[in-house]
Design a protein around this motif. Sequence first.
Motif, PDB file in Angstrom:
ATOM      1  N   LYS A 169       0.854  -1.187   0.000  1.00 19.46           N
ATOM      2  CA  LYS A 169       0.000   0.000   0.000  1.00 19.46           C
ATOM      3  C   LYS A 169       0.887   1.233   0.000  1.00 19.46           C
ATOM      4  O   LYS A 169       1.885   1.286   0.730  1.00 19.46           O
ATOM      5  CB  LYS A 169      -0.905   0.008   1.229  1.00 19.46           C
ATOM      6  N   VAL A 170       0.542   2.216  -0.813  1.00 16.64           N
ATOM      7  CA  VAL A 170       1.310   3.454  -0.879  1.00 16.64           C
ATOM      8  C   VAL A 170       0.929   4.325   0.323  1.00 16.64           C
ATOM      9  O   VAL A 170      -0.222   4.716   0.476  1.00 16.64           O
ATOM     10  CB  VAL A 170       1.046   4.215  -2.192  1.00 16.64           C
ATOM     11  N   LEU A 171       1.931   4.613   1.152  1.00 21.40           N
ATOM     12  CA  LEU A 171       1.700   5.448   2.327  1.00 21.40           C
ATOM     13  C   LEU A 171       1.963   6.915   2.049  1.00 21.40           C
ATOM     14  O   LEU A 171       1.250   7.786   2.532  1.00 21.40           O
ATOM     15  CB  LEU A 171       2.601   4.985   3.487  1.00 21.40           C
ATOM     16  N   GLU A 172       2.999   7.176   1.244  1.00 20.95           N
ATOM     17  CA  GLU A 172       3.391   8.571   1.033  1.00 20.95           C
ATOM     18  C   GLU A 172       4.243   8.684  -0.221  1.00 20.95           C
ATOM     19  O   GLU A 172       4.991   7.775  -0.568  1.00 20.95           O
ATOM     20  CB  GLU A 172       4.187   9.076   2.247  1.00 20.95           C
ATOM     21  N   VAL A 173       4.092   9.805  -0.912  1.00 20.96           N
ATOM     22  CA  VAL A 173       4.964  10.170  -2.029  1.00 20.96           C
ATOM     23  C   VAL A 173       5.476  11.574  -1.722  1.00 20.96           C
ATOM     24  O   VAL A 173       4.696  12.525  -1.679  1.00 20.96           O
ATOM     25  CB  VAL A 173       4.216  10.157  -3.374  1.00 20.96           C
ATOM     26  N   ASP A 174       6.782  11.699  -1.481  1.00 28.85           N
ATOM     27  CA  ASP A 174       7.310  12.997  -1.093  1.00 28.85           C
ATOM     28  C   ASP A 174       7.533  13.897  -2.304  1.00 28.85           C
ATOM     29  O   ASP A 174       7.261  13.512  -3.440  1.00 28.85           O
ATOM     30  CB  ASP A 174       8.604  12.841  -0.280  1.00 28.85           C
ATOM     31  N   GLN A 175       8.012  15.106  -2.056  1.00 32.90           N
ATOM     32  CA  GLN A 175       8.177  16.092  -3.120  1.00 32.90           C
ATOM     33  C   GLN A 175       9.206  15.669  -4.155  1.00 32.90           C
ATOM     34  O   GLN A 175       9.165  16.111  -5.304  1.00 32.90           O
ATOM     35  CB  GLN A 175       8.584  17.440  -2.510  1.00 32.90           C
ATOM     36  N   ARG A 176      10.130  14.811  -3.772  1.00 31.63           N
ATOM     37  CA  ARG A 176      11.138  14.328  -4.718  1.00 31.63           C
ATOM     38  C   ARG A 176      10.688  13.082  -5.475  1.00 31.63           C
ATOM     39  O   ARG A 176      11.439  12.556  -6.272  1.00 31.63           O
ATOM     40  CB  ARG A 176      12.452  14.046  -3.972  1.00 31.63           C
ATOM     41  N   GLY A 177       9.467  12.629  -5.207  1.00 29.37           N
ATOM     42  CA  GLY A 177       8.939  11.474  -5.920  1.00 29.37           C
ATOM     43  C   GLY A 177       9.245  10.150  -5.259  1.00 29.37           C
ATOM     44  O   GLY A 177       8.891   9.095  -5.793  1.00 29.37           O
ATOM     45  N   ASP A 187      -3.406  -7.694   3.217  1.00 28.60           N
ATOM     46  CA  ASP A 187      -3.447  -9.158   3.251  1.00 28.60           C
ATOM     47  C   ASP A 187      -2.661  -9.685   2.061  1.00 28.60           C
ATOM     48  O   ASP A 187      -3.048  -9.473   0.909  1.00 28.60           O
ATOM     49  CB  ASP A 187      -4.906  -9.633   3.196  1.00 28.60           C
ATOM     50  N   GLN A 188      -1.572 -10.377   2.318  1.00 27.60           N
ATOM     51  CA  GLN A 188      -0.688 -10.829   1.249  1.00 27.60           C
ATOM     52  C   GLN A 188      -1.295 -11.951   0.415  1.00 27.60           C
ATOM     53  O   GLN A 188      -0.813 -12.261  -0.676  1.00 27.60           O
ATOM     54  CB  GLN A 188       0.648 -11.294   1.834  1.00 27.60           C
ATOM     55  N   GLU A 189      -2.380 -12.547   0.881  1.00 19.94           N
ATOM     56  CA  GLU A 189      -3.053 -13.594   0.108  1.00 19.94           C
ATOM     57  C   GLU A 189      -4.105 -13.014  -0.827  1.00 19.94           C
ATOM     58  O   GLU A 189      -4.160 -13.336  -2.011  1.00 19.94           O
ATOM     59  CB  GLU A 189      -3.701 -14.606   1.056  1.00 19.94           C
ATOM     60  N   THR A 190      -4.962 -12.142  -0.287  1.00 16.00           N
ATOM     61  CA  THR A 190      -6.087 -11.626  -1.063  1.00 16.00           C
ATOM     62  C   THR A 190      -5.845 -10.230  -1.618  1.00 16.00           C
ATOM     63  O   THR A 190      -6.529  -9.809  -2.549  1.00 16.00           O
ATOM     64  CB  THR A 190      -7.351 -11.601  -0.191  1.00 16.00           C
ATOM     65  N   GLY A 191      -4.901  -9.484  -1.040  1.00 15.12           N
ATOM     66  CA  GLY A 191      -4.676  -8.112  -1.468  1.00 15.12           C
ATOM     67  C   GLY A 191      -5.620  -7.119  -0.825  1.00 15.12           C
ATOM     68  O   GLY A 191      -5.623  -5.941  -1.179  1.00 15.12           O
ATOM     69  N   ALA A 192      -6.437  -7.583   0.127  1.00 16.22           N
ATOM     70  CA  ALA A 192      -7.385  -6.689   0.803  1.00 16.22           C
ATOM     71  C   ALA A 192      -6.658  -5.857   1.854  1.00 16.22           C
ATOM     72  O   ALA A 192      -5.679  -6.298   2.464  1.00 16.22           O
ATOM     73  CB  ALA A 192      -8.501  -7.493   1.461  1.00 16.22           C
ATOM     74  N   GLU A 193      -7.147  -4.645   2.055  1.00 17.30           N
ATOM     75  CA  GLU A 193      -6.545  -3.760   3.046  1.00 17.30           C
ATOM     76  C   GLU A 193      -6.942  -4.193   4.447  1.00 17.30           C
ATOM     77  O   GLU A 193      -8.103  -4.538   4.709  1.00 17.30           O
ATOM     78  CB  GLU A 193      -6.974  -2.318   2.797  1.00 17.30           C
TER      79      GLU A 193
END
Length: 260
Positions: A169-177, A187-193
Motif C-alpha cells: 500500500k502506498v503510504l506517502e509520495v514525497d516532493q522528490r517522488g 493481506d498478502q493472500e487476497t490483497g485486501a486492506e
Amino acid sequence: MDIKIAGITEEIMKVALHQANDGRAHILGEMAKALDHTRTELSAHAPRIETMTVPKEKIRDVIGTGGKVIREIVAQTGAKVDIEDDGTVKISSSDLDKIEAAKNWIIGIVAEAEVGKIYTGKVVNLVDFGAFVNFMGGKDGLVHVSEIKNERVAKVSDVLSEGQEVKVKVLEVDQRGKVRLSMRVVDQETGAELEDTRPAREPREGGDRPRGDRGDRRRDGGDRGPRRDRGDRGDRGPRRDRDEGPAPEFAPAFLKRDDD
C-alpha cells in the motif's frame, strides 16, 4: 456470369439467374452454420496494432537510457513497440495478451502512484533498513523494516527475498517522488486492506518542553544569577617591568643585557 454463346434468349437468362440465386442462398446458409453473426472484435490470433499516447515529458522514461527500457519491454512481452516524438505509442502483435502486457507496462511507467492504493509488486533489493519493491512496471518504493509486519523483524532477509511477489500500500509520495510503502496493512493472500492495529507512538519524555526553557543555560542570563564581576585590570597589581632583574638563565644570549 460467364456466357460463351453468341446469342442469348430470355428463357436462358431466366434459368441462369434462378440458378445463381439458389447457389448464393446455399452458400450463405452454409456460412451461417459456422458463424451466424458478425464478431464484435478481432480474433485473438489476428495481427493488430493498438495505439496509445503518453505525455511528452515521459517519453524518455519509456525509452530509457540508450533504449534500455523499451528493449526490455519488447524482450519480455514479445510485442513490437514504436514511439513517436509527439508521444504516440504503437504496439503491434498477433497475440492480444502480448499487446496488453506491453500496454500495461508502459502505463505503469507513466502513471503516478496514488496514496492509499494497493499494488502488486516484486522485491528487487534488500537492505538493512527494509526492502525496495518495484510496482506499476517502472516505479520503486521502500518498505521500511517496521512496515513489513506488525511484529518486530530482526533481519529483512528472514522474511523477504529478491524476486518475491508482494502486495503493498502506498503510504506517502514525497516532493522528490520517493515512495513509501507498507506490507503489514495488506493481506498478502487476497490483497485486501487490513486495519492498522499498531498503537500510535507515544511522545518522547520532555518532547513538549519549549526550546527556550533551558534553565540556567539561557543565553540571556536571566536564571544564571548575578554575573561575576571580573574587576578592572588595574586590580591585578603592578605589572612586572620587563627590565627588572636579570634575565633567566635559559634565555638566549641576544635577550640578555650586557651587565648580566
